[in-house]
Design a protein around this motif. Sequence first.
Motif, PDB file in Angstrom:
ATOM      1  N   ILE A   1      -8.738  -9.042   1.631  1.00 19.05           N
ATOM      2  CA  ILE A   1      -8.317  -8.698   0.266  1.00 19.05           C
ATOM      3  C   ILE A   1      -8.331  -9.982  -0.561  1.00 19.05           C
ATOM      4  O   ILE A   1      -7.488 -10.867  -0.371  1.00 19.05           O
ATOM      5  CB  ILE A   1      -6.921  -8.055   0.273  1.00 19.05           C
ATOM      6  CG1 ILE A   1      -6.936  -6.783   1.134  1.00 19.05           C
ATOM      7  CG2 ILE A   1      -6.469  -7.741  -1.146  1.00 19.05           C
ATOM      8  CD1 ILE A   1      -5.594  -6.144   1.328  1.00 19.05           C
TER       9      ILE A   1
ATOM     10  N   ARG B   1      -3.859  -2.169   8.558  1.00 18.23           N
ATOM     11  CA  ARG B   1      -3.969  -3.010   7.361  1.00 18.23           C
ATOM     12  C   ARG B   1      -3.741  -4.486   7.670  1.00 18.23           C
ATOM     13  O   ARG B   1      -4.340  -5.355   7.037  1.00 18.23           O
ATOM     14  CB  ARG B   1      -3.002  -2.522   6.282  1.00 18.23           C
ATOM     15  CG  ARG B   1      -3.451  -1.201   5.639  1.00 18.23           C
ATOM     16  CD  ARG B   1      -2.711  -0.945   4.355  1.00 18.23           C
ATOM     17  NE  ARG B   1      -3.241   0.196   3.654  1.00 18.23           N
ATOM     18  CZ  ARG B   1      -2.732   1.432   3.723  1.00 18.23           C
ATOM     19  NH1 ARG B   1      -1.693   1.654   4.500  1.00 18.23           N
ATOM     20  NH2 ARG B   1      -3.258   2.428   3.043  1.00 18.23           N
TER      21      ARG B   1
ATOM     22  N   ALA C   1      -4.101  -5.666  -6.225  1.00 20.03           N
ATOM     23  CA  ALA C   1      -4.995  -5.756  -5.061  1.00 20.03           C
ATOM     24  C   ALA C   1      -4.810  -4.580  -4.110  1.00 20.03           C
ATOM     25  O   ALA C   1      -5.722  -4.232  -3.363  1.00 20.03           O
ATOM     26  CB  ALA C   1      -4.745  -7.063  -4.314  1.00 20.03           C
ATOM     27  N   SER C   2      -3.660  -3.987  -4.158  1.00 22.93           N
ATOM     28  CA  SER C   2      -3.350  -2.923  -3.203  1.00 22.93           C
ATOM     29  C   SER C   2      -3.528  -1.517  -3.758  1.00 22.93           C
ATOM     30  O   SER C   2      -3.280  -0.533  -3.084  1.00 22.93           O
ATOM     31  CB  SER C   2      -1.907  -3.073  -2.712  1.00 22.93           C
ATOM     32  OG  SER C   2      -1.004  -3.062  -3.796  1.00 22.93           O
TER      33      SER C   2
ATOM     34  N   TRP D   1       0.813  -1.211   0.000  1.00 25.13           N
ATOM     35  CA  TRP D   1       0.000   0.000   0.000  1.00 25.13           C
ATOM     36  C   TRP D   1       0.847   1.262   0.000  1.00 25.13           C
ATOM     37  O   TRP D   1       0.342   2.353  -0.145  1.00 25.13           O
ATOM     38  CB  TRP D   1      -0.926   0.004   1.219  1.00 25.13           C
ATOM     39  CG  TRP D   1      -1.771  -1.209   1.218  1.00 25.13           C
ATOM     40  CD1 TRP D   1      -3.007  -1.359   0.627  1.00 25.13           C
ATOM     41  CD2 TRP D   1      -1.436  -2.477   1.769  1.00 25.13           C
ATOM     42  NE1 TRP D   1      -3.441  -2.649   0.787  1.00 25.13           N
ATOM     43  CE2 TRP D   1      -2.502  -3.357   1.481  1.00 25.13           C
ATOM     44  CE3 TRP D   1      -0.341  -2.963   2.473  1.00 25.13           C
ATOM     45  CZ2 TRP D   1      -2.492  -4.688   1.885  1.00 25.13           C
ATOM     46  CZ3 TRP D   1      -0.328  -4.289   2.875  1.00 25.13           C
ATOM     47  CH2 TRP D   1      -1.402  -5.131   2.580  1.00 25.13           C
TER      48      TRP D   1
END
Length: 289
Positions: free
Chosen positions: A224, A217, A287-288, A186
């Motif tokens: 996720i 996170r 995904a991030s 991220w």
Amino acid sequence: MQTTKLGNTDVTISAIGLGGMPMSLSSRPPESQAIEVIHRALDLGVTLIDTADSYCKDESDKHHNERLITKALQQYKGDTSQVTVATKGGLMRPNGDWTRNGNPKHLRQTIQVSFEVLGGNKPIDVWQYHSPDPDYTIEEALIPAKEAVEVGKIRFVGVSNFSVEQIKQARDVVEIVSVQNQYNPWHRQPEFDGVLEYCEQEGLMFLPWSPLGGSRRVSRLEDIPAIAHLAKEKDVSVYAIVLAWLRAKSPCIVPIPGASKVASIEDSVRSLNVTLSASEIQQVDQAST
């Protein structure tokens, strides 16, 4: 245990380290549990332990994590001669906050205390300037580290939270072996600001801090889909997937995930057995975003 070199040096370290910070903040575990974590890391072959003078509750508790690590190493029944302890200086903890202090007088003093706390019988393995203070030049702040190298109180020097230009300025003052900046799925700034590429080109070790994205996170990694799917497919934790992703990004990267439980460091070490394909790396990338 897989190993690598500490930057351009001839020192061998484990391919994954142990981050000591969670063992010394206000939410710290009992000391006996923290020592058990460090001992388990050593049992597993971890030979890099990351700490800092500021890993503590507040200023009255300064150098807590360094003291803890020293005590754990002294009590360990196995061989600790190959263990590299990397500490940092330059952040203060007034009332538990985090503030910068690049005053050469302060850095000279905290290097001396770290040297004594970490044993005082050999140089600090790696001392890193924790974060550049805009009130002082890079040269001013690193002169104390250079002096400490010259008198045998520091073996190697690193920097943390530095840009490429700041790393270059640091290298004009003293030899640098490592860079520790934030890097995780991220926060991928090192990929784009040139720091990771520079470390590769110059043979510097890159230590990503907050490799799992921080407490907020970490608790949501299971949510996720792409990461959770890869974890299930490879029969490992979501944390192992993220650590494997980091290591796949560059050969100069050595993750230093924090741990305050034995299960956490065991899981981090298991990540070394995880290999991600180019498409799987891309899945984590996407995904991030």
